[in-house]
Write an enzyme that holds these catalytic residues in place. Structure first.
Site, mmCIF file in Angstrom:
data_model
loop_
_atom_site.group_PDB
_atom_site.id
_atom_site.type_symbol
_atom_site.label_atom_id
_atom_site.label_comp_id
_atom_site.label_asym_id
_atom_site.label_seq_id
_atom_site.Cartn_x
_atom_site.Cartn_y
_atom_site.Cartn_z
ATOM 1 N N ARG A 9 -3.684 0.554 -5.578
ATOM 2 C CA ARG A 9 -3.186 1.331 -4.705
ATOM 3 C C ARG A 9 -1.778 1.698 -5.012
ATOM 4 O O ARG A 9 -1.314 2.722 -4.318
ATOM 5 C CB ARG A 9 -3.042 0.338 -3.251
ATOM 6 C CG ARG A 9 -4.384 0.087 -2.699
ATOM 7 C CD ARG A 9 -4.262 -0.703 -1.448
ATOM 8 N NE ARG A 9 -3.860 -2.281 -1.845
ATOM 9 C CZ ARG A 9 -3.823 -3.231 -1.198
ATOM 10 N NH1 ARG A 9 -4.060 -3.003 0.200
ATOM 11 N NH2 ARG A 9 -3.730 -4.448 -1.523
ATOM 12 N N ASP A 20 -5.422 -4.300 -8.461
ATOM 13 C CA ASP A 20 -5.222 -3.484 -7.436
ATOM 14 C C ASP A 20 -4.607 -2.052 -7.815
ATOM 15 O O ASP A 20 -3.832 -1.986 -8.976
ATOM 16 C CB ASP A 20 -3.973 -4.175 -6.591
ATOM 17 C CG ASP A 20 -3.969 -3.457 -5.198
ATOM 18 O OD1 ASP A 20 -4.150 -2.218 -4.877
ATOM 19 O OD2 ASP A 20 -3.482 -4.318 -4.269
#
Length: 418
Positions: free
Chosen positions: A331, A329
């Site tokens: 983000r 991930d």
């Protein structure tokens, strides 16, 4: 006049001139817009530039194509007549705290008001935030009305199912010293990494240490506000909030492999209900497609997951992402709280998210969260249960979260078990 003569000479890179005073210095965190100084990413008046990069985020590339095609005059400046915000946002104390806001320009929607004289004199100062009003027309809201989960009040929700909102577009504006601190690194290392990982696209990251602000060519954020925006400064206002990261396949086209559109619609419905009850609802939409890895990576991972010998299993959900992208991930929610700070908020009463990453990013920035609200079971598509199980196994959210208290000592309901 040839294109070459339509702009000042633009060097591939520049270096600070010894003893030269900046025409428009930036003092990040100053108490007002004039003292802070304008953000100027012009490419037509190099002597005025005080940031790295150019205005428009990811759309700067399309503007370059328009210039290349001869459809856009590169020295044209926008006419900002009647573009002023449709609702008043700020100023708030967080705007003058350089540790609170590092990823956007808090004064970005007030450019024409604060720098009108400079713009009239030819300085190319452009807004990085725009505030307008709109109505949302979603079939799910009409269904909520029919099921009597929502009511038409003629103010927030209308009889035809449309929902009134204040809509805010925010382009990224990065204050590099603050960004480095947020990611627990130093500014020099951050600049070098940004320079290297964009293959030298922005040489001034390493040649202009005097320029502390960077306009990255990435997507920004859109905020949808439900209810009376004038209640923002009143800290008694109950806030319902969904922070949502982009998922084009689900959000727009209804792909059932994830919970993104259902959670987005749940956030809109709950935000509208919160506004009807006298509070404010917020849906903050961040352009971070595919966990900020992009749709190509996302679709490759879909293929890899579906073609496993034992089928699409939760245990391999993030493993396949890491195999393709090198990270599960990307983000990293450290910059997400800036929008909440820009809105002057210190507390979220109902946070519509199961993500511990989002929760921890907000609370680490001093924002109180009273109640966390998971997605209702009945809204999870059949094919998305793998995603939910995988996120649970990976620690994306917690089964049990102790009740949290707001500033008045009121206990919120803990996160329900999934």
């Amino acid at each position: 006049m040839s294109r070459a003569n339509r702009t000042d000479h633009i060097r591939l890179t520049s270096h600070p001139e010894p003893g030269r005073k900046a025409a428009f210095p930036i003092h990040w965190g100053a108490a007002d817009a004039r003292a802070r100084g304008p953000i100027i990413g012009t490419v037509s008046r190099a002597q005025d530039r005080n940031v790295i990069g150019s205005h428009g985020g990811s759309y700067a590339m399309y503007r370059a194509l328009a210039v290349s095609a001869g459809a856009l005059d590169p020295i044209r400046r926008p006419d900002l007549t009647n573009t002023f915000p449709a609702a008043t946002i700020g100023p708030f104390p967080q705007w003058s705290d350089p540790a609170k806001i590092v990823a956007l320009d808090p004064w970005g929607h007030l450019v024409a008001e604060n720098f009108g004289k400079d713009i009239a004199e030819g300085v190319d100062i452009r807004p990085s935030i725009a505030v307008t009003r709109a109505r949302l027309d979603l079939p799910e809201i009409r269904e909520a009305l029919a099921a009597k989960r929502l009511r038409a009040d003629g103010d927030v929700v209308h009889a035809n199912g449309s929902v009134s909102v204040v809509k805010i577009a925010i382009d990224p504006v990065w204050y590099l010293p603050g960004l480095a601190e947020r990611f627990a690194t130093n500014e020099t290392e951050l600049r070098r990494t940004l320079f290297e990982q964009t293959a030298g696209m922005f040489p001034e990251l390493v040649t202009r240490p005097d320029m502390k602000v960077f306009l990255p060519p990435i997507g920004g954020t859109t905020v949808y506000m439900f209810g009376d925006v004038t209640k923002l400064p009143d800290h008694r206002t109950k806030i319902t909030c969904r922070v949502h990261d982009e998922c084009n396949g689900s959000d727009v086209f209804g792909s059932d492999i994830c919970t993104c559109r259902p959670y987005l619609i749940h956030g809109i419905e709950e935000s509208a209900r919160g506004a009807q009850e006298g509070g404010l609802g917020l849906v903050i939409y961040n352009r971070k497609e595919g966990r900020a890895l992009g749709e190509v990576t996302k679709f490759l991972v879909y293929n890899a997951r579906k073609r496993q010998e034992d089928g699409d299993a939760a245990a391999a959900y993030f493993e396949r992402t890491e195999c393709v992208a090198g990270v599960q991930d990307a983000r990293f929610q450290q910059l997400m709280p800036d929008t909440i700070h820009w809105l002057g908020l210190k507390r979220i009463d109902r946070f519509l998210s199961m993500s511990d990453m989002k929760h921890d990013a907000l609370t680490s920035q001093g924002i109180d969260i009273v109640e966390r609200v998971p997605i209702p079971l009945e809204l999870i598509p059949a094919d998305a249960h793998v995603e939910i199980a995988a996120k649970k196994a990976a620690g994306y959210y917690s089964d049990d979260i102790a009740p949290e208290k707001d500033v008045n000592g009121v206990v919120g309901r803990s996160l329900e078990k999934y």
